[in-house]
Motif scaffolding. Structure first.
Motif, PDB file in Angstrom:
ATOM      1  N   PHE A 132      93.784 -69.059  46.720  1.00 47.94           N
ATOM      2  CA  PHE A 132      94.240 -68.164  45.650  1.00 47.94           C
ATOM      3  C   PHE A 132      94.979 -67.015  46.294  1.00 47.94           C
ATOM      4  N   GLU A 133      96.259 -66.910  46.007  1.00 46.20           N
ATOM      5  CA  GLU A 133      97.057 -65.865  46.628  1.00 46.20           C
ATOM      6  C   GLU A 133      96.892 -64.564  45.867  1.00 46.20           C
ATOM      7  N   GLY A 134      96.506 -63.531  46.539  1.00 43.60           N
ATOM      8  CA  GLY A 134      96.546 -62.222  45.884  1.00 43.60           C
ATOM      9  C   GLY A 134      95.283 -61.402  46.004  1.00 43.60           C
ATOM     10  N   GLY A 205      94.300 -51.553  41.957  1.00 45.25           N
ATOM     11  CA  GLY A 205      95.559 -52.187  42.321  1.00 45.25           C
ATOM     12  C   GLY A 205      95.472 -53.701  42.410  1.00 45.25           C
ATOM     13  N   ALA A 206      94.330 -54.262  42.035  1.00 44.58           N
ATOM     14  CA  ALA A 206      94.176 -55.716  42.104  1.00 44.58           C
ATOM     15  C   ALA A 206      94.969 -56.377  40.978  1.00 44.58           C
ATOM     16  N   GLY A 207      95.504 -57.559  41.253  1.00 41.44           N
ATOM     17  CA  GLY A 207      96.250 -58.289  40.242  1.00 41.44           C
ATOM     18  C   GLY A 207      95.344 -59.133  39.375  1.00 41.44           C
ATOM     19  N   VAL A 231      97.069 -57.001  34.570  1.00 41.70           N
ATOM     20  CA  VAL A 231      95.960 -57.566  35.348  1.00 41.70           C
ATOM     21  C   VAL A 231      95.521 -58.874  34.683  1.00 41.70           C
ATOM     22  N   GLU A 232      95.356 -59.915  35.477  1.00 41.47           N
ATOM     23  CA  GLU A 232      94.896 -61.190  34.939  1.00 41.47           C
ATOM     24  C   GLU A 232      93.385 -61.289  35.104  1.00 41.47           C
ATOM     25  N   VAL A 233      92.764 -62.014  34.183  1.00 35.87           N
ATOM     26  CA  VAL A 233      91.303 -62.059  34.166  1.00 35.87           C
ATOM     27  C   VAL A 233      90.816 -63.506  34.180  1.00 35.87           C
ATOM     28  N   ARG A 234      89.884 -63.775  35.076  1.00 35.49           N
ATOM     29  CA  ARG A 234      89.348 -65.138  35.171  1.00 35.49           C
ATOM     30  C   ARG A 234      87.868 -65.127  35.514  1.00 35.49           C
TER      31      ARG A 234
END
Ligand code: SF4
Lengths: 261, 478
Positions: A132-134, A205-207, A231-234
């Motif tokens: 997982f990039e990021g 600052g997390a994506g 921001v994406e959430v999973r």
């Protein structure tokens, strides 16, 4: 792994069942990769909404169904600290005045686990086959953290994900304001709490934001989206299982290989 | 004074969340108390073991409460004090008024006492021509502002420094103080100067107590300002207003609990002042009151013994639960409409005032469990709030619609085939409403959610539906 494969009863959780089946499939993959045999008995909900509403008899009735459906497995695993805590910690309390059911509840309770801690602490999983990039940050959902001591386990496995950079969320141990029916009964307060959480998330600052409980994730994603950030959430299981291509982030759309009809 | 009401909790909360001064005070409280408690706990390796001991000790006391209270009374009498047993708030007020009248009191100084707040003592004394003067800085501030406390150890934590400056400027003109002080040190000094004369004018001093020591008949109070000492040594009569669950067997037991109290409350190793009072002034004593009274309040506490709420009587009023509560951080103390606020208040208030009026308080919790995790006395606060919810549900105090909703939902959840049909329907409905989007900005019947949050549209079919389809596909055709 050696020995007989363990038979796992997967408690999908009502939220994952309805909103985000990918979480369930990610759990299945992680467990199967670790050599388990996964079963999914017909199920509904752990009964926590009734329990927390003070409807004890209702909660007991639902709990009896869960106990009967799951007690034949070696372990019960849920991709949620909240539901695993309900079955593991609160079922025994729910039946404390009923010797027969209390015994069955306790027997089920000791073999019920939250997914990620089950992988690390029971199965001894040390590596995952995922990339997982990021930059991601992680929120510790309250029940998992305080009832089941889930804290180091997800971080331990996330560090094994190729390309993933984990930044700590300063208020990681603070409630996101979901609280089951609290989020609609006391909506204004719930929104105020999740807004504080949102600011903390954005400040890292997390994506991507990860957590182990879908209720909290839906709450935080909903607030993040409403405020217009990116921001994406999973669910953490999706990342650990390498299944982030199977579904877009929570509340987003996008190309998927998902099982759409 | 009637301020906010518990039954209007939701409205109170909305007002509180829109109050910028309050919000900035709450942010400060959160940023201060939480790390300080953590550091204090980390500095003491045996902290958790001490918490266990404190809990066991208090459980033992509660199991033998009558014995320890009688021993306390005996020893307090032997030291020259008097104990007044009061079943209700009314009894306690009457006892205090009686003592004040006997002393011919016109002014009384008061140290901080939550029990005095519980029995609404100030208003009562004023109505009977006696002027109470609060000497604890926080209590003094809210007395000037005519507000109830918003926190059990920091009654005025809801006030910003600026608000205090304004308040003092408005009230201290009469003493010739016409400069608006803005430095914390100067603000405190100004209060001290104003209060100094009042200590000497007072005929009676009233304080609370953190502990009653059975073996010596002493009361113990801890403060950080030392105001309690002046309050109780200068006037001729000292009244300790306290409640029955505060008793401990020995001085050593008190010190065990003291070690967890300050650390949990403010992150100090020990409070600045720990004051013991044993009877009145004896021959040869240099100072101290001539008369020493202990007003011992029950007010519903003994009725909690032997019930699912007994554990609450272990509470030592440290405030850690509210300092760590996300709901308190949003709404502050006044929203609870009660003397005791935050998680401990959510359990205690229904016990003292009934669940009907207080039903929101145990209900308005996310059950995040942080209060329990920091409570030095290991009180299972969420569990007891849940017990109150059970009582509200059973007695019909909770809203009918809500009970209905739970009943119908639970009935369905026990019938998997029906539940699944419902889930499938919900998925399809939400999918249709979503029209290809991943989330909804508005959703009928879920206005509470969507007022401030988007609502996610389900992925597709339910997990169980897909799982079964896969199983069928994997199975060879017959
Ligand atoms: S309930 Fe526990 S944390 Fe809260 S005030 Fe009482 S002792 Fe302190």
């Amino acid at each position: 792994m050696t020995g007989k494969p363990k038979n796992i009863g997967l408690f999908v959780t009502c939220l994952a069942d309805l909103f985000r089946p990918t979480v369930g499939f990610a759990a299945v993959k992680l467990l199967e990769d670790a050599g388990c045999r996964v079963h999914v008995p017909t199920q509904t909900c752990c009964g926590q909404p009734a329990f927390n509403a003070g409807a004890r008899a209702n909660a007991q009735a639902i709990a009896r169904g869960v106990i009967a459906a799951f007690e034949r497995f070696d372990y019960v695993v849920a991709p949620s600290g909240s539901c695993a805590g309900m079955i593991g910690k609160h079922y025994p309390e729910l039946f404390q005045d009923d010797p027969t059911w209390s015994k069955r509840a306790r027997a089920l309770g000791i073999k019920t686990f939250e997914l990620v801690s089950f992988l690390t602490d029971v199965l001894g999983v040390r590596a995952v086959d995922a990339a997982f990039e990021g930059k991601v940050t992680y929120h510790d959902s309250c029940s998992g953290l305080r009832e089941l001591n889930v804290k180091r386990q997800p971080r331990q496995l996330l560090r094994q994900v190729e390309g993933l950079e984990l930044v700590e969320l300063p208020s990681a141990e603070e409630c996101c304001g979901f609280g089951g029916t609290f989020c609609v009964k006391y909506a204004d307060i719930s929104i105020d709490i999740v807004e504080r959480k949102r600011k903390d998330i954005v400040a890292t600052g997390a994506g991507t934001l990860l957590a182990g409980d879908l209720g909290c994730l839906m709450n935080m994603a909903g607030r993040l989206h409403r405020a217009g950030g990116d921001v994406e959430v999973r669910h953490v299981a999706e990342v650990l299982a390498g299944m982030t291509d199977d579904a877009p982030p929570i509340g987003d759309t996008g190309p998927t290989r998902a099982r759409e009809d | 004074m009637e301020f906010m009401q518990a039954r209007k909790f939701k409205d109170n909360a909305r007002e509180a969340m829109a109050d910028r001064n309050l919000q900035s005070a709450l942010a400060q409280l959160k940023g201060g108390f939480i790390p300080r408690r953590q550091e204090a706990a980390d500095r003491l390796p045996e902290f958790d073991a001490l918490r266990d001991r404190a809990r066991e000790l208090k459980d033992h006391v509660l199991a033998n409460l009558d014995v320890y209270l009688e021993t306390f009374e005996e020893n307090c009498r032997a030291a020259g004090g008097q104990v007044h047993w009061c079943a209700t708030a009314e009894d306690a007020r009457a006892a205090i008024l009686g003592i004040c009248r006997e002393a011919g009191a016109r002014t009384v100084t008061k140290g901080k006492s939550m029990v005095a707040e519980e029995i609404h003592l100030n208003g009562f004394l004023e109505r009977h021509g006696i002027t109470p003067v609060e000497t604890d800085l926080g209590e003094y501030i809210i007395q000037l502002a005519e507000e109830p406390p918003s926190h059990i150890i920091g009654p005025a934590v809801h006030k910003t420094k600026d608000q205090v400056s304004d308040l003092f400027l408005a009230h201290h003109r009469q003493y010739g103080k016409t400069v608006r002080q803005t430095e914390p040190g100067a603000i405190i000094n100004e209060a001290r100067e104003v209060l100094r004369q009042k200590y000497f004018d007072a005929d009676v001093g009233i304080t609370g107590a953190n502990f009653l020591v059975a073996e010596t008949g002493s009361t113990i109070i801890v403060t950080n300002e030392g105001n309690g000492d002046l309050t109780q040594t200068l006037p001729r009569t000292h009244i300790v207003v306290t409640s029955i669950e505060k008793v401990v067997p020995t001085l050593e037991d008190a010190s065990t609990i003291l070690r967890v109290l300050a650390r949990s409350a403010t992150g100090q190793d020990f409070s600045a002042y720990t004051t013991l009072s044993t009877g009145g002034r004896r021959d040869g004593d240099l100072d101290g009151p001539e008369n020493f009274h202990v007003v011992l309040l029950d007010n519903g506490r003994s009725a909690m013994l032997g019930t699912e709420f007994q554990d609450m009587l272990r509470c030592i009023r440290c405030g850690a639960c509210m300092n760590h509560c996300p709901v308190y951080h949003s709404v502050g103390g006044h929203s609870y409409g009660a003397v005791y606020v935050g998680p401990m208040g959510a359990v205690l208030t229904p016990s003292l005032e009934g669940i009907d009026d207080a039903r929101h308080l145990p209900s308005a919790s996310t059950f995040c469990g942080r209060c329990e995790s920091v409570c030095p006395m290991r009180i299972p606060l969420p569990k007891m709030m849940r017990h109150w919810r059970e009582r509200a549900y059973d007695s019909g105090a909770s809203a009918a619609m809500e009970r209905w909703g739970v009943d119908i939902w639970a009935w369905t959840a026990r019938r998997p085939w029906l539940y699944e049909a419902g889930a499938r329907l919900a998925v399809r409905l939400l999918k249709r409403l979503g029209r290809g989007r991943g989330r909804l900005r508005r959703l009928p019947l879920a206005g509470g959610w969507t007022r401030g949050r988007d609502f996610p549209v389900p992925e597709g079919r339910t997990f169980q539906e897909q799982w079964r389809a896969r199983r069928r596909a994997a199975r060879p055709a017959p």
